[in-house]
Scaffold this motif. Structure first.
Motif, PDB file in Angstrom:
ATOM      1  N   LYS A  72       0.819  -1.210   0.000  1.00  0.00           N
ATOM      2  CA  LYS A  72       0.000   0.000   0.000  1.00  0.00           C
ATOM      3  C   LYS A  72       0.854   1.262   0.000  1.00  0.00           C
ATOM      4  CE  LYS A  72      -4.023   2.072   2.123  1.00  0.00           C
ATOM      5  NZ  LYS A  72      -5.062   1.623   1.224  1.00  0.00           N
ATOM      6  N   LEU A  73       1.921   1.265   0.781  1.00  0.00           N
ATOM      7  CA  LEU A  73       2.751   2.457   0.900  1.00  0.00           C
ATOM      8  C   LEU A  73       3.564   2.725  -0.354  1.00  0.00           C
ATOM      9  CD1 LEU A  73       3.991   2.033   4.583  1.00  0.00           C
ATOM     10  CD2 LEU A  73       1.925   3.140   3.724  1.00  0.00           C
ATOM     11  N   ARG A  74       3.709   1.729  -1.214  1.00  0.00           N
ATOM     12  CA  ARG A  74       4.444   1.884  -2.475  1.00  0.00           C
ATOM     13  C   ARG A  74       3.517   2.204  -3.644  1.00  0.00           C
ATOM     14  NH1 ARG A  74       7.881  -2.121   0.059  1.00  0.00           N
ATOM     15  NH2 ARG A  74      10.050  -1.381  -0.003  1.00  0.00           N
ATOM     16  N   SER A  75       2.253   2.380  -3.371  1.00  0.00           N
ATOM     17  CA  SER A  75       1.277   2.722  -4.400  1.00  0.00           C
ATOM     18  C   SER A  75       0.977   4.212  -4.305  1.00  0.00           C
ATOM     19  CB  SER A  75      -0.005   1.907  -4.193  1.00  0.00           C
ATOM     20  OG  SER A  75      -1.009   2.351  -5.058  1.00  0.00           O
ATOM     21  N   PRO A  76       1.560   5.033  -5.188  1.00  0.00           N
ATOM     22  CA  PRO A  76       1.333   6.477  -5.120  1.00  0.00           C
ATOM     23  C   PRO A  76      -0.145   6.858  -5.219  1.00  0.00           C
ATOM     24  CG  PRO A  76       3.109   6.003  -6.650  1.00  0.00           C
ATOM     25  CD  PRO A  76       2.491   4.682  -6.253  1.00  0.00           C
ATOM     26  N   ASP A  77      -0.948   6.036  -5.885  1.00  0.00           N
ATOM     27  CA  ASP A  77      -2.364   6.337  -6.060  1.00  0.00           C
ATOM     28  C   ASP A  77      -3.219   5.968  -4.843  1.00  0.00           C
ATOM     29  OD1 ASP A  77      -1.752   7.241  -8.578  1.00  0.00           O
ATOM     30  OD2 ASP A  77      -2.388   5.408  -9.599  1.00  0.00           O
ATOM     31  N   SER A  78      -2.605   5.348  -3.826  1.00  0.00           N
ATOM     32  CA  SER A  78      -3.331   4.969  -2.620  1.00  0.00           C
ATOM     33  C   SER A  78      -3.344   6.117  -1.621  1.00  0.00           C
ATOM     34  CB  SER A  78      -2.673   3.752  -1.961  1.00  0.00           C
ATOM     35  OG  SER A  78      -2.845   2.608  -2.749  1.00  0.00           O
ATOM     36  N   ALA A  79      -4.353   6.102  -0.752  1.00  0.00           N
ATOM     37  CA  ALA A  79      -4.462   7.082   0.326  1.00  0.00           C
ATOM     38  C   ALA A  79      -4.713   6.345   1.637  1.00  0.00           C
ATOM     39  CB  ALA A  79      -5.602   8.049   0.053  1.00  0.00           C
TER      40      ALA A  79
END
Length: 93
Positions: free
Chosen positions: A72-79
């Motif tokens: 999750k932390l490596r997904s720029p599109d995640s919040a």
């Protein structure tokens, strides 16, 4: 079980983005990962044991959404899904 499958399906693009960025590491993504990780590791919702993880054995994870923090932390599109308000937001790199 169906709720988990629906959540995974609805977020498949974010999950794949995290997997890709974990395998093919790039400096900007790793900097983002470290910044987000510092925030998450101080959060009361982080599950270091794995009881709340959608996929067993992927701890630490977020006990709110069940996502593995490693992805999750490596997904720029995640919040951040924190119920009191996002502690970090999606970014454009």
């Amino acid at each position: 079980m169906m709720k988990v499958l629906k959540t995974v399906w609805n977020n498949k693009h974010l999950i794949w983005q995290g997997i890709k960025n974990k395998i093919f590491k790039k400096d900007p993504i790793e900097v983002l990962y470290q910044e987000r990780k510092a925030i998450c590791m101080g959060c009361e919702l982080v599950d270091r044991v794995g009881h709340s993880c959608v996929m067993p054995g992927t701890q630490p994870c977020c006990s709110d959404c069940g996502c593995s923090l490693s992805l999750k932390l490596r997904s720029p599109d995640s919040a951040c899904p924190h119920p009191d308000g996002a502690k970090w937001k999606e970014v454009q790199l």
